[in-house]
Design an enzyme around this catalytic site. Structure first.
Site, PDB file in Angstrom:
ATOM      1  N   ALA A 130       0.819  -1.213   0.000  1.00  0.00           N
ATOM      2  CA  ALA A 130       0.000   0.000   0.000  1.00  0.00           C
ATOM      3  C   ALA A 130       0.855   1.266   0.000  1.00  0.00           C
ATOM      4  CB  ALA A 130      -0.934  -0.003   1.207  1.00  0.00           C
ATOM      5  N   CYS A 131       2.050   1.202   0.587  1.00  0.00           N
ATOM      6  CA  CYS A 131       2.943   2.358   0.649  1.00  0.00           C
ATOM      7  C   CYS A 131       3.675   2.600  -0.666  1.00  0.00           C
ATOM      8  CB  CYS A 131       3.957   2.172   1.777  1.00  0.00           C
ATOM      9  SG  CYS A 131       5.017   0.726   1.538  1.00  0.00           S
ATOM     10  N   GLY A 132       3.506   1.674  -1.630  1.00  0.00           N
ATOM     11  CA  GLY A 132       4.164   1.818  -2.925  1.00  0.00           C
ATOM     12  C   GLY A 132       5.464   1.050  -3.041  1.00  0.00           C
TER      13      GLY A 132
END
Length: 168
Positions: A130-132
């Site tokens: 989700a943070c990339g």
């Protein structure tokens, strides 16, 4: 998927989940009342003591916060109170940033839960998180979690930790 396998499924939601979705979204998927901070009702049996009486509890996704709180006995909400009140087998499917999962404190909490509660962990998978970032920390596929549940619920304790000699 668990209902398709004829499991009687109850749903309990953490405060983290309630930040993303309303508990009413789960009511259509479940034949039982949903337990969360917004629905707890002692008169109707929707409370941490009643929901702690399950045979098995699946925590998916399990945040680092939940894992660490559970390992150290922090019960500051109805979700954690239920986990602490239960003697049920735990199947924990972590999902978090790789660095958080690899933190020595979190690793210690994994060990505590495996050794003290006999929790079964379903390893996270490597994906773009989700943070990339790309890393191991994404929630395992649902079929892997269901397989872990089936193994845990059907485990024959008689054979556990037995030494066997096979001759030919």
């Amino acid at each position: 998927m668990l209902k398709k396998e004829n499991f009687d499924v109850y749903v309990m939601l953490s405060e983290g989940v309630l930040k993303f979705i309303n508990y009413k979204s789960f009511e259509a998927l479940c034949e039982h009342p949903i337990l969360c901070s917004q629905t707890e009702n002692w008169q109707e049996g929707i409370n941490h003591i009643e929901y702690a009486k399950m045979d098995l509890i699946v925590i998916a996704p399990a945040s680092v916060n939940t894992i660490n709180k559970l390992a150290w006995g922090v019960c500051d909400n109805v979700f954690m109170q239920t986990l602490m009140a239960s003697k049920a087998q735990l199947v924990i499917a972590p999902a978090a940033n790789t660095k958080m999962l690899e933190n020595p404190i979190t690793k210690n909490c994994f060990e505590i839960l495996q050794n003290k509660t006999n929790a079964v962990f379903v390893d996270p998978v490597t994906k773009t998180l989700a943070c990339g970032e790309l890393g191991k920390g994404a929630l395992a596929e649902p079929n892997m979690i269901v397989a872990a549940v089936k193994r845990a619920i059907n485990e024959d304790k008689f054979y556990k930790n037995k030494m066997v000699v096979v001759t030919g």
